[in-house]
Motif scaffolding. Structure first.
Motif, short mmCIF file in Angstrom:
data_model
loop_
_atom_site.label_atom_id
_atom_site.label_comp_id
_atom_site.label_asym_id
_atom_site.label_seq_id
_atom_site.Cartn_x
_atom_site.Cartn_y
_atom_site.Cartn_z
N THR A 195 -20.03 -20.16 -39.15
CA THR A 195 -20.98 -21.29 -39.28
C THR A 195 -20.51 -22.45 -38.39
O THR A 195 -19.38 -22.42 -37.87
CB THR A 195 -21.03 -21.80 -40.73
OG1 THR A 195 -19.78 -22.46 -41.03
CG2 THR A 195 -21.28 -20.69 -41.73
N GLY A 202 -19.55 -25.13 -39.51
CA GLY A 202 -18.39 -25.70 -40.21
C GLY A 202 -17.09 -25.10 -39.67
O GLY A 202 -16.14 -25.81 -39.37
N HIS A 203 -17.05 -23.78 -39.52
CA HIS A 203 -15.88 -23.11 -38.93
C HIS A 203 -15.64 -23.61 -37.51
O HIS A 203 -14.51 -23.90 -37.12
CB HIS A 203 -16.10 -21.59 -38.84
CG HIS A 203 -16.23 -20.86 -40.14
ND1 HIS A 203 -17.31 -20.08 -40.44
CD2 HIS A 203 -15.39 -20.76 -41.21
CE1 HIS A 203 -17.13 -19.51 -41.64
NE2 HIS A 203 -15.99 -19.92 -42.13
N ILE A 260 -14.01 -27.09 -37.31
CA ILE A 260 -12.57 -27.06 -37.62
C ILE A 260 -11.80 -26.48 -36.42
O ILE A 260 -10.78 -27.02 -36.00
CB ILE A 260 -12.29 -26.19 -38.89
CG1 ILE A 260 -12.97 -26.78 -40.13
CG2 ILE A 260 -10.79 -25.98 -39.12
CD1 ILE A 260 -12.40 -28.08 -40.65
N ARG A 263 -6.57 -23.75 -42.11
CA ARG A 263 -7.68 -23.57 -43.04
C ARG A 263 -8.49 -24.86 -43.10
O ARG A 263 -7.98 -25.95 -42.85
CB ARG A 263 -7.17 -23.23 -44.45
CG ARG A 263 -6.44 -21.91 -44.56
CD ARG A 263 -7.35 -20.70 -44.56
NE ARG A 263 -8.06 -20.55 -45.82
CZ ARG A 263 -8.93 -19.59 -46.06
NH1 ARG A 263 -9.23 -18.68 -45.14
NH2 ARG A 263 -9.55 -19.51 -47.23
N GLY A 264 -9.76 -24.72 -43.45
CA GLY A 264 -10.64 -25.88 -43.57
C GLY A 264 -10.81 -26.28 -45.03
O GLY A 264 -10.75 -25.44 -45.93
N ARG A 322 -13.37 -28.43 -47.60
CA ARG A 322 -14.66 -29.12 -47.76
C ARG A 322 -14.71 -29.98 -49.00
O ARG A 322 -15.54 -30.87 -49.11
CB ARG A 322 -15.80 -28.08 -47.85
CG ARG A 322 -16.08 -27.38 -46.57
CD ARG A 322 -16.82 -26.09 -46.82
NE ARG A 322 -15.96 -25.12 -47.49
CZ ARG A 322 -16.28 -23.86 -47.71
NH1 ARG A 322 -17.45 -23.42 -47.34
NH2 ARG A 322 -15.43 -23.05 -48.30
N GLU A 364 -6.69 -23.81 -51.77
CA GLU A 364 -5.84 -23.68 -50.57
C GLU A 364 -4.40 -24.10 -50.86
O GLU A 364 -3.47 -23.54 -50.29
CB GLU A 364 -6.40 -24.52 -49.41
CG GLU A 364 -7.77 -24.08 -48.91
CD GLU A 364 -7.79 -22.66 -48.33
OE1 GLU A 364 -6.72 -22.12 -47.99
OE2 GLU A 364 -8.90 -22.09 -48.24
N ILE A 382 -21.81 -26.77 -46.04
CA ILE A 382 -22.16 -25.54 -45.31
C ILE A 382 -21.12 -24.46 -45.61
O ILE A 382 -19.93 -24.70 -45.50
CB ILE A 382 -22.22 -25.81 -43.79
CG1 ILE A 382 -23.27 -26.88 -43.50
CG2 ILE A 382 -22.51 -24.52 -43.03
CD1 ILE A 382 -23.31 -27.32 -42.04
P1 ADP Z 1 -12.58 -16.92 -46.80
O1 ADP Z 1 -13.33 -15.74 -47.36
O2 ADP Z 1 -11.16 -16.61 -46.46
O3 ADP Z 1 -12.73 -18.21 -47.55
P2 ADP Z 1 -14.39 -18.06 -44.87
O4 ADP Z 1 -14.88 -17.44 -43.61
O5 ADP Z 1 -15.41 -18.36 -45.93
O6 ADP Z 1 -13.25 -17.11 -45.38
O7 ADP Z 1 -13.63 -19.41 -44.55
C1 ADP Z 1 -12.56 -19.47 -43.63
C2 ADP Z 1 -12.00 -20.89 -43.60
O8 ADP Z 1 -12.99 -21.79 -43.11
C3 ADP Z 1 -11.61 -21.45 -44.98
O9 ADP Z 1 -10.47 -22.25 -44.83
C4 ADP Z 1 -12.79 -22.29 -45.37
O10 ADP Z 1 -12.41 -23.31 -46.27
C5 ADP Z 1 -13.17 -22.85 -44.03
N1 ADP Z 1 -14.56 -23.29 -43.99
C6 ADP Z 1 -15.67 -22.58 -44.28
N2 ADP Z 1 -16.77 -23.32 -44.16
C7 ADP Z 1 -16.35 -24.56 -43.76
C8 ADP Z 1 -17.00 -25.81 -43.49
N3 ADP Z 1 -18.33 -25.95 -43.62
N4 ADP Z 1 -16.25 -26.86 -43.13
C9 ADP Z 1 -14.91 -26.72 -43.03
N5 ADP Z 1 -14.23 -25.60 -43.28
C10 ADP Z 1 -14.94 -24.52 -43.65
#
Ligand code: ADP
Length: 157
Positions: A14, A16-17, A20, A87-88, A90, A98, A126
């Motif tokens: 997304t 969001g990813h 970050i 890691r992100g 939110r 985390e 998101i």
């Molecule tokens: P997982 O199944 O390991 O949580 P994700 O693909 O859902 O994998 O998330 C990978 C990383 O990206 C995580 O650290 C998650 O918190 C972060 N992340 C996901 N969406 C967002 C966002 N909108 N803003 C910031 N970080 C995000």
């Protein structure tokens, strides 16, 4: 070399990813976006598709690699010579989750640091989960996913 692993499912990636990741690129010599493959987990999109989308978004970034792994993230980091897990965050719920994982990982390998980066408020609601729901409901996800791949995601509906 400062190498970070950004682990996740990216089902799908997304904005969001991407936010970050782009903000983290100047902090490291290399970032490995690593899709964790959990055989017990059901994904909406196949691994190859998820990887191809990420590769397309980061094709111009020489210090970003896209990979996948099985097993513990700390073992993968060791294998790749990475000293950082990225890691992100939110929300407070993300932080609590985390924090636990980061403490566990640090206790198993004290050389490994987890770097938590806050999402901006506009991206904090998101998630891949929401995007999957919209896709399954035949809605338009173009405002939540990178523009380069938005049309391909519509085709997958
Ligand atoms: P997982 O199944 O390991 O949580 P994700 O693909 O859902 O994998 O998330 C990978 C990383 O990206 C995580 O650290 C998650 O918190 C972060 N992340 C996901 N969406 C967002 C966002 N909108 N803003 C910031 N970080 C995000």
């Amino acid at each position: 070399m400062k190498i970070a692993v950004f682990p996740g499912s990216f089902d799908p990636i997304t904005i969001g990813h991407v936010d970050i990741l782009k903000r983290s690129i100047p902090l490291f010599d290399k970032i490995i976006i690593a899709i964790g493959v959990n055989t017990q987990k059901k994904y909406l999109f196949p691994l190859e598709q998820r990887m191809a989308w990420i590769e397309k978004v980061f094709k111009d970034y020489k210090n970003v690699e896209v990979a996948h792994y099985q097993g513990l993230t700390i073992n993968y980091c060791k294998e790749r010579g990475a000293g950082y897990i990225l890691r992100g965050i939110r929300s407070a719920a993300d932080f609590e989750y985390e924090k636990t994982i980061a403490h566990l990982n640090h206790s198993m390998n004290t050389n490994l640091e987890t770097i938590l980066m806050l999402s901006p408020p506009e991206y904090s609601s998101i998630s891949s989960t929401i995007v999957r729901e919209i896709i399954l409901g035949k809605g338009d996800v173009s405002m939540f996913v990178p523009s380069e791949i938005a049309s391909e995601m519509k085709l997958s509906q």
